[in-house]
Design a protein around this motif. Structure first.
Motif, PDB file in Angstrom:
ATOM      1  N   GLY A 127       0.809  -1.234   0.000  1.00  0.00           N
ATOM      2  CA  GLY A 127       0.000   0.000   0.000  1.00  0.00           C
ATOM      3  C   GLY A 127       0.828   1.264   0.000  1.00  0.00           C
ATOM      4  N   GLU A 128       2.139   1.085  -0.010  1.00  0.00           N
ATOM      5  CA  GLU A 128       3.011   2.267   0.009  1.00  0.00           C
ATOM      6  C   GLU A 128       3.873   2.314  -1.257  1.00  0.00           C
ATOM      7  OE1 GLU A 128       3.735   2.842   4.806  1.00  0.00           O
ATOM      8  OE2 GLU A 128       5.380   2.150   3.537  1.00  0.00           O
ATOM      9  N   ALA A 129       4.314   3.510  -1.560  1.00  0.00           N
ATOM     10  CA  ALA A 129       5.200   3.683  -2.723  1.00  0.00           C
ATOM     11  C   ALA A 129       6.391   4.539  -2.304  1.00  0.00           C
ATOM     12  CB  ALA A 129       4.458   4.350  -3.856  1.00  0.00           C
ATOM     13  N   ILE A 130       7.536   4.202  -2.839  1.00  0.00           N
ATOM     14  CA  ILE A 130       8.740   5.032  -2.626  1.00  0.00           C
ATOM     15  C   ILE A 130       9.102   5.623  -3.985  1.00  0.00           C
ATOM     16  CG2 ILE A 130      11.178   5.014  -1.998  1.00  0.00           C
ATOM     17  CD1 ILE A 130      10.510   2.708  -0.062  1.00  0.00           C
ATOM     18  N   MET A 131       9.152   6.957  -4.007  1.00  0.00           N
ATOM     19  CA  MET A 131       9.348   7.646  -5.285  1.00  0.00           C
ATOM     20  C   MET A 131      10.834   7.764  -5.631  1.00  0.00           C
ATOM     21  SD  MET A 131       6.207   8.447  -6.004  1.00  0.00           S
ATOM     22  CE  MET A 131       5.937   9.904  -6.977  1.00  0.00           C
ATOM     23  N   GLY A 132      11.140   7.603  -6.928  1.00  0.00           N
ATOM     24  CA  GLY A 132      12.510   7.796  -7.411  1.00  0.00           C
ATOM     25  C   GLY A 132      12.893   9.267  -7.334  1.00  0.00           C
ATOM     26  N   PRO A 133      14.213   9.564  -7.369  1.00  0.00           N
ATOM     27  CA  PRO A 133      14.662  10.956  -7.184  1.00  0.00           C
ATOM     28  C   PRO A 133      14.200  11.905  -8.296  1.00  0.00           C
ATOM     29  CG  PRO A 133      16.511   9.518  -7.710  1.00  0.00           C
ATOM     30  CD  PRO A 133      15.327   8.627  -7.509  1.00  0.00           C
ATOM     31  N   GLY A 134      13.819  11.344  -9.437  1.00  0.00           N
ATOM     32  CA  GLY A 134      13.392  12.215 -10.543  1.00  0.00           C
ATOM     33  C   GLY A 134      11.910  12.542 -10.519  1.00  0.00           C
ATOM     34  N   LEU A 135      11.190  11.997  -9.572  1.00  0.00           N
ATOM     35  CA  LEU A 135       9.732  12.214  -9.559  1.00  0.00           C
ATOM     36  C   LEU A 135       9.328  13.202  -8.462  1.00  0.00           C
ATOM     37  CD1 LEU A 135       8.602   8.501  -9.992  1.00  0.00           C
ATOM     38  CD2 LEU A 135       8.527  10.293 -11.722  1.00  0.00           C
ATOM     39  N   PRO A 136       8.340  14.041  -8.756  1.00  0.00           N
ATOM     40  CA  PRO A 136       7.891  15.000  -7.731  1.00  0.00           C
ATOM     41  C   PRO A 136       6.950  14.326  -6.723  1.00  0.00           C
ATOM     42  CG  PRO A 136       6.661  15.303  -9.758  1.00  0.00           C
ATOM     43  CD  PRO A 136       7.633  14.211 -10.033  1.00  0.00           C
ATOM     44  N   THR A 327       9.241  11.557 -17.703  1.00  0.00           N
ATOM     45  CA  THR A 327      10.288  11.906 -16.740  1.00  0.00           C
ATOM     46  C   THR A 327      11.562  11.158 -17.118  1.00  0.00           C
ATOM     47  OG1 THR A 327       8.530  11.910 -15.156  1.00  0.00           O
ATOM     48  CG2 THR A 327      10.763  12.014 -14.279  1.00  0.00           C
ATOM     49  N   TYR A 328      12.673  11.839 -17.065  1.00  0.00           N
ATOM     50  CA  TYR A 328      13.922  11.163 -17.409  1.00  0.00           C
ATOM     51  C   TYR A 328      14.966  11.464 -16.341  1.00  0.00           C
ATOM     52  CZ  TYR A 328      14.590  15.791 -19.430  1.00  0.00           C
ATOM     53  OH  TYR A 328      14.647  17.122 -19.633  1.00  0.00           O
ATOM     54  N   PRO A 329      15.981  10.625 -16.248  1.00  0.00           N
ATOM     55  CA  PRO A 329      16.961  10.797 -15.167  1.00  0.00           C
ATOM     56  C   PRO A 329      17.796  12.062 -15.340  1.00  0.00           C
ATOM     57  CG  PRO A 329      17.665   9.089 -16.689  1.00  0.00           C
ATOM     58  CD  PRO A 329      16.289   9.472 -17.089  1.00  0.00           C
ATOM     59  N   SER A 330      18.315  12.563 -14.232  1.00  0.00           N
ATOM     60  CA  SER A 330      19.217  13.720 -14.339  1.00  0.00           C
ATOM     61  C   SER A 330      20.504  13.244 -15.012  1.00  0.00           C
ATOM     62  CB  SER A 330      19.511  14.291 -12.964  1.00  0.00           C
ATOM     63  OG  SER A 330      20.072  13.284 -12.155  1.00  0.00           O
ATOM     64  N   PHE A 331      21.064  14.133 -15.855  1.00  0.00           N
ATOM     65  CA  PHE A 331      22.203  13.710 -16.676  1.00  0.00           C
ATOM     66  C   PHE A 331      23.520  13.781 -15.919  1.00  0.00           C
ATOM     67  CE2 PHE A 331      19.372  15.538 -20.077  1.00  0.00           C
ATOM     68  CZ  PHE A 331      18.946  14.312 -20.527  1.00  0.00           C
TER      69      PHE A 331
END
Lengths: 376, 223
Positions: A127-136, A327-331
């Motif tokens: 029931g939980e989500a952990i967001m990647g660093p590129g997502l708001p 959304t794409y990763p920071s370069f």
């Protein structure tokens, strides 16, 4: 060379550089735009290449997926035992993941089943989500994922940039949620990843993998993924070449304006030659003038390009040049020297050549002919 | 002693090969005797001046300067040689975007020396030609007479060995003429060779010019 002796010469060159302030600033502006535009794309391409290499460093040697006549198919986890018998396989792991849509566009939802993944990568609860660093993180602290089914999840935390590009546009979710989202029954997985000590061993193992499994599979190596990237980069490289066409056109514009200014330049060159200035002295002055304008313009253009690729919240260049909508990763930062040399070769060198063009034609002409508006 | 010798010097325009502007001229000039050349419009005075100043090559013959045939030198040598001469063309040929001071400094800016010393030298020359109040004005804003004096100042700033003047007094009133003649006297005093071409009747009457020549039908004749 005694610099104090060169001061009068430099004084004259500076005077000549800003002879027409509006023309000088227009030239600087044109060169900045001509550098910044293709520079952004060249930098973007290099940044993607470097970022892709970083991402692939952590990718498994081989990914095995079951296929059917209509596409991908969930594969049984029991296949892991069969694949563990392949000589050279260091690890064989089932993966549960998939692409789904969200309020932020397409994201990759994945579970952390791996026994070998670093402990620092957290495991979310059901029931939980952990967001990647590129997502708001939305204000509601929830994310709704849509795939085979739709599931709302509460966001428990967000990964910081230390997790970098690998998890940038990913949402980590619990295995149960992932199975529900992608309708994967227990005992099945999305694919199986295999790691070998060396990539060549992985390639050699492909026939054996296919033979071991009692269903049709597609085996993708790290090299295959690299080829896919290379193909895309080649396409972007071609696009960057197309962007150099406006630069070349601008060069023709310079040559054309130079031709228009030829009469005035001839007169000035004629006056200087009449007063004992040699062709070499006039040429040096002209080169210095071109460099005084060209080098700062190129540096400003490159800085702008760097800012457009790496600047905070700068996402439009990737959208504009590459048509990216997700959304794409920071370069990863790449050295700017290569870009500087490439742009220098394409823009600054032709610019200087266009500035010297009337001079070369006038070099051997007598001053009297130049002052009459004649000459070659 | 500076001297020039013309040997069978001829010139015609490429487009008019039958019309000889200069026809087999043989003549010697020396520094002690300033020369004034007159002649009708289109008689070839300016062309002769340009050949003497290595700004144009003759079609045939020789132009020996201190024994060296300058007309046969390569462009680079001729450009370099012009560092040591002063030229005032018919139209003063100033650079419009530069000030009076900068125009006068122009022949020295490619030579050794500090900027301050060049400015000092230019300001001295400007003072001599009564242009002090105009020194920071752009050349395009000058009157014809002022522009001509600036051109003259520019020709003399290099302390030339040879001074070639094309209509040096055409736009000058009596005061301007006197300033120019004073300067010419000074140049002659330091061994500079002076050749002027002019229509100006006032110059023809001056004893300063020891040789008064006329260019007619391509030949130089004593008046």
């Amino acid at each position: 060379m005694n610099l104090s002796h060169q001061k009068p010469f430099i004084f004259f060159t500076l005077k000549e550089t800003f002879r027409s302030a509006s023309q000088t600033w227009a030239t600087i502006l044109t060169l900045v735009v001509m550098t910044a535009f293709p520079g952004t794309l060249l930098l973007l391409t290099s940044a993607i290449e470097t970022t892709a290499e970083r991402l692939l460093e952590r990718a498994p040697s081989i990914v095995v997926r079951q296929v059917s006549t209509y596409g991908w198919k969930p594969m049984p986890v029991s296949a892991v035992q069969l694949l563990e018998e392949i000589p050279g396989a260091l690890s064989v792991e089932p993966r549960v993941w998939g692409l789904c849509s969200s309020d932020f566009g397409a994201v990759t939802a994945m579970t952390n089943l791996s026994q070998t993944s670093p402990d620092s990568i957290p495991k979310p609860k059901a029931g939980e989500a952990i967001m990647g660093p590129g997502l708001p993180i939305p204000e509601s602290q929830t994310i709704i994922l849509h795939a085979e089914k739709t599931i709302p999840l509460s966001i428990s935390r967000s990964l910081d940039n230390t997790f970098s590009t690998f998890l940038s546009a990913c949402v980590l979710i619990h295995e149960d949620d992932a199975r529900e989202l992608f309708t994967l029954p227990i005992g099945t997985c999305s694919d199986i990843s295999m790691t070998f000590f060396h990539d060549t061993e992985a390639v050699a193992a492909i026939p054996e993998i296919i033979a071991k499994l009692p269903f049709p599979v597609q085996v993708s190596t790290k090299q295959d993924t690299l080829k896919l990237y290379s193909g895309n980069l080649a396409k972007w490289g071609g696009l960057s070449m197309m962007l150099l066409i406006p630069s070349l056109l601008a060069m023709f514009f310079f040559l054309w304006t130079q031709r228009k200014m030829m009469k005035m330049e001839k007169r000035n060159i004629g006056i200087l030659k009449m007063l004992g200035w040699t062709t070499i002295e006039i040429t040096w002055s002209q080169i210095l003038r071109s460099l005084l304008i060209g080098i700062p313009s190129c540096l400003i253009g490159c800085s702008l390009a760097y800012f457009m690729v790496y600047g905070p919240n700068m996402t439009w260049p990737a959208r504009f040049f590459l048509g990216w909508s997700d959304t794409y990763p920071s370069f990863n930062l790449v050295p700017i020297w290569r870009i500087l040399f490439e742009l220098g070769g394409f823009i600054i060198v032709p610019y200087i050549a266009s500035q010297l063009f009337p001079l070369f034609r006038s070099a051997t002409t007598d001053p009297a002919k130049l002052l009459e508006g004649g000459g070659q | 002693m500076n001297h020039i010798e013309l040997k069978s010097l001829s010139f015609h325009r490429e487009e008019h090969p039958n019309h000889k502007l200069l026809d087999q001229i043989d003549r010697s000039f020396s520094a002690q005797s300033p020369v004034l050349i007159s002649g009708e419009t289109g008689s070839g005075k300016t062309t002769l001046m340009q050949i003497l100043a290595a700004m144009r090559r003759p079609v045939s013959g020789e132009c020996l300067v201190n024994g060296e045939d300058v007309s046969r030198w390569s462009s680079g040598f001729r450009d370099d040689w012009r560092k040591s001469i002063g030229i005032l063309p018919q139209s003063p040929l100033l650079m419009d975007h530069l000030t009076v001071l900068e125009n006068i400094m122009l022949p020295l800016l490619n030579q050794k020396g500090s900027l301050a010393s060049i400015v000092d030298r230019a300001e001295q020359v400007i003072g001599h030609f009564n242009l002090k109040h105009r020194q920071h004005l752009h050349a395009k804003k000058l009157s014809g007479g002022e522009a001509q004096r600036v051109g003259f100042a520019r020709a003399t700033i290099v302390k030339p060995n040879f001074l070639f003047l094309d209509e040096p007094t055409a736009h000058q009133d009596r005061k301007g003429l006197d300033l120019i003649m004073d300067s010419l006297q000074e140049q002659k005093g330091v061994g500079c060779m002076i050749i002027a071409v002019s229509h100006d009747e006032r110059l023809k009457e001056m004893p300063f010019f020891e040789h008064n020549l006329e260019l007619t039908e391509g030949k130089l004749k004593e008046r």
